[in-house]
Design an enzyme around this catalytic site. Sequence first.
Site, PDB file in Angstrom:
ATOM      1  N   GLU A  67     -59.053  12.353   6.198  1.00  0.00           N
ATOM      2  CA  GLU A  67     -58.791  11.549   7.389  1.00  0.00           C
ATOM      3  C   GLU A  67     -59.875  11.704   8.440  1.00  0.00           C
ATOM      4  OE1 GLU A  67     -56.373  13.263   5.859  1.00  0.00           O
ATOM      5  OE2 GLU A  67     -54.595  11.981   5.647  1.00  0.00           O
ATOM      6  N   HIS A 136     -43.306  15.173   9.184  1.00  0.00           N
ATOM      7  CA  HIS A 136     -43.359  13.763   8.769  1.00  0.00           C
ATOM      8  C   HIS A 136     -42.384  12.910   9.580  1.00  0.00           C
ATOM      9  CE1 HIS A 136     -45.657  15.070   5.256  1.00  0.00           C
ATOM     10  NE2 HIS A 136     -45.703  13.842   4.785  1.00  0.00           N
TER      11      HIS A 136
HETATM   12  C1  LIG Z   1     -53.223  15.226   5.955  1.00  0.00           C
HETATM   13  C2  LIG Z   1     -52.410  14.500   4.954  1.00  0.00           C
HETATM   14  N1  LIG Z   1     -52.890  13.342   4.450  1.00  0.00           N
HETATM   15  C3  LIG Z   1     -52.166  12.663   3.546  1.00  0.00           C
HETATM   16  C4  LIG Z   1     -50.959  13.127   3.120  1.00  0.00           C
HETATM   17  C5  LIG Z   1     -50.114  12.339   2.137  1.00  0.00           C
HETATM   18  N2  LIG Z   1     -50.125  12.989   0.833  1.00  0.00           N
HETATM   19  C6  LIG Z   1     -49.152  13.855   0.481  1.00  0.00           C
HETATM   20  S1  LIG Z   1     -49.429  14.539  -1.001  1.00  0.00           S
HETATM   21  C7  LIG Z   1     -50.840  13.664  -1.229  1.00  0.00           C
HETATM   22  C8  LIG Z   1     -51.628  13.820  -2.478  1.00  0.00           C
HETATM   23  C9  LIG Z   1     -52.019  15.211  -2.689  1.00  0.00           C
HETATM   24  O1  LIG Z   1     -52.697  15.334  -3.881  1.00  0.00           O
HETATM   25  P1  LIG Z   1     -53.113  16.766  -4.393  1.00  0.00           P
HETATM   26  O2  LIG Z   1     -53.669  17.544  -3.258  1.00  0.00           O
HETATM   27  O3  LIG Z   1     -53.976  16.593  -5.563  1.00  0.00           O
HETATM   28  O4  LIG Z   1     -51.744  17.477  -4.778  1.00  0.00           O
HETATM   29  P2  LIG Z   1     -50.652  17.033  -5.860  1.00  0.00           P
HETATM   30  O5  LIG Z   1     -49.745  16.052  -5.196  1.00  0.00           O
HETATM   31  O6  LIG Z   1     -51.357  16.466  -7.030  1.00  0.00           O
HETATM   32  O7  LIG Z   1     -49.926  18.283  -6.171  1.00  0.00           O
HETATM   33  C10 LIG Z   1     -51.090  12.854  -0.118  1.00  0.00           C
HETATM   34  C11 LIG Z   1     -52.234  11.944   0.027  1.00  0.00           C
HETATM   35  C12 LIG Z   1     -50.489  14.327   3.693  1.00  0.00           C
HETATM   36  N3  LIG Z   1     -49.284  14.839   3.365  1.00  0.00           N
HETATM   37  N4  LIG Z   1     -51.238  15.006   4.570  1.00  0.00           N
END
Ligand SMILES: Cc1ncc(C[n+]2csc(CCOP(=O)(O)OP(=O)(O)O)c2C)c(N)n1
Lengths: 328, 328
Positions: A67, A136
């Site tokens: 972000e 959230h």
């Molecule tokens: C700062 C922030 N940006 C976006 C999100 C939304 N979000 C939650 S989980 C996720 C994907 C995370 O992917 P990864 O780090 O690979 O973990 P996984 O879900 O595969 O365990 C996103 C974009 C968030 N929670 N926090």
Amino acid sequence: MSSVAEPQTTTRYIDALAQGMRTAMQEDERVVLLGIDVGAGGGIFTVTRGLHEEFGSERVIDTPISEMGYVGAGVGAAMTGLRPIVEIMFMDFVGVCLDPILNQAAKLGYMTAGALQIPIVFRTQTGAGRSAGAQHSQSLEAWFAHVPGLKVVMPATVTDAHDLLVAAVRDPNPVVFIENRRLYGMRGQAGEDPLPLGQARVARSGDEVTVVTWGQSLRECLSAADESSASLEVIDLRSLVPLDMETVIASVRRTGRLLVVHEAVQDFGAGGEIAARVADELFDELRTPVRRIGTPSVPMPFSPELERTLLPGAAAIAAAGEALLAEG
Amino acid sequence: MHAVTSQHEPPPAQLRRNLFASMALIRAFETRVAELYRDGDIPGFVHTSLGQEAVAAGVGLALRDEDYLATTHRGHGHCLAKGVDVDGMMGELFARVTGLCRGTGGSMHIADPSHGVIGANAIVGASLPLAVGAGLSSKLLHQDRVAVAFFGEGAVNQGSFHESVNLAAIWDLPVIFVCENNIYAEFTDSRAMTRVPCVADRAAAYGIEAHTLDGNDADVVYAATAAAAERCRAGEGPILLEAETYRWHGHYEGDAQPYKPDDESLAWRDRDPLTIAEARLVHDDTATAEELAAVRADAGARVDAAVEAARAADVPAHEEAFQHVFSR
Ligand SMILES: Cc1ncc(C[n+]2csc(CCOP(=O)(O)OP(=O)(O)O)c2C)c(N)n1
């Protein structure tokens, strides 16, 4: 079979948002959309569904989970010829990308004596009430309204979801555009007439208590107006900056009573500002003290039961209206 | 798949049985949670770690009870493997007073400092700096405790990854950065979001050691983590472990995963971490198939009991919403 006429223009808030982006992208090819999963995935809430197919990967851009990087890049792009709509998936995530909004977008137009323009829309959404947890669920509009140089828009209706979004993109300034995900499924009239930012709307006429609100709380206030034995005049501010005090003052001048309602935490919220301005102008005409209803000052708990008791609901609003009436 | 670069001794027999038991518990827990969520018994957002059990178990069992752990939205398995109480976790998911956070946290926010778990987290990238801080405490307070940060490969494009790994490196902190590389971040193939798809390769930029591991082999993860913890305790500074794995379910429960190729999902299902462990345990006569089936059944019964206890427990009373806003 007799058919009850469905208004043909009824659509969902979420589709009105997509249509707003489509309208903006069609009328100006400098408009681009950036965000996490806004492209082929269509958005985590499906708000941007279809836009990638229609406008392609150069204008609907999937970003990494970066972000600070892509919001900042949006600001830089806005200074240099693009008109970005940058999505911050949940409003809470501004915590990781505040600098480009606070210190860059909000100030650099001013600090360059107007040499730079920063036409950018920070699209985000909030909305407690679904056990999303304290990270959230926050409504942080007052933070942004407190920063000189940012406009702050919160569409409460389907029509405004489209119209205010198009207006925000047309505006030559940085605009924080705050949706509420609890409204995403709501149906209503599709909008088509972008209006200048800063015009409040009397959503329900009444003559005993003026209720000023914005965003998802509008629905609660309208239900309260239905339920309450007091006659509530409900004003949807639509934007905190610019703030249409004229509409508010005109109403309170008639009713002599003001209640401000918002989902955001009450303490140090935007309701305090509105109360102060009304007290400034109408001190002698107020029949009662100004009252506010917001969420108590606690991080929003996960528990659905607790969340329900904390969020301002129609019953509490109706009761507050009646209490004001009883007071004077 | 990337080459497995672990060259450590396999863990002894009893430990391997324990690793299996830990994975079985996580499997039973997550399977049940997915069902409960589908049936509307659990509020909020739920992200399960089915398919990733070997990473959790391998790391969790290689740590001491007092070692620190900071994790993500997908953290149930990590907490279970670290020894966090099943009843307390299930109670939290049900938002009951018996929950570890008394219903204020929920699935994304399980925390249990009594086992070193300083929290799951709903902000992507937040676990890393918190673990660095825990490592700093351990070092300055001469505690000999190791801090682990779990994060997904999606998080490594956040600034917090860069800043945290660098801090831990320059301060020689006892921090193990464990990246669960399950390929996808929400709907996005993470390989499209970086030119360096191997997360371990990034460690060179910070001057720290890193290994890419077969994240579906609990023995491998255990051995690498045990060695990393030893290094940390010897004051040799941080290390990064990248565990290659796959999430079976959607990003959140209910996500239909249209973005995943079928053959890929099937190939990874064939590499079920429990089946891999089971086959090896039986093959080298460390356990019989019957014993392992009994372990799975016990895990299921343990989870069932936790569900019953959670259902029977009270929801928090209204006053609870106002507690703990500040420490006393
Ligand atoms: C700062 C922030 N940006 C976006 C999100 C939304 N979000 C939650 S989980 C996720 C994907 C995370 O992917 P990864 O780090 O690979 O973990 P996984 O879900 O595969 O365990 C996103 C974009 C968030 N929670 N926090």
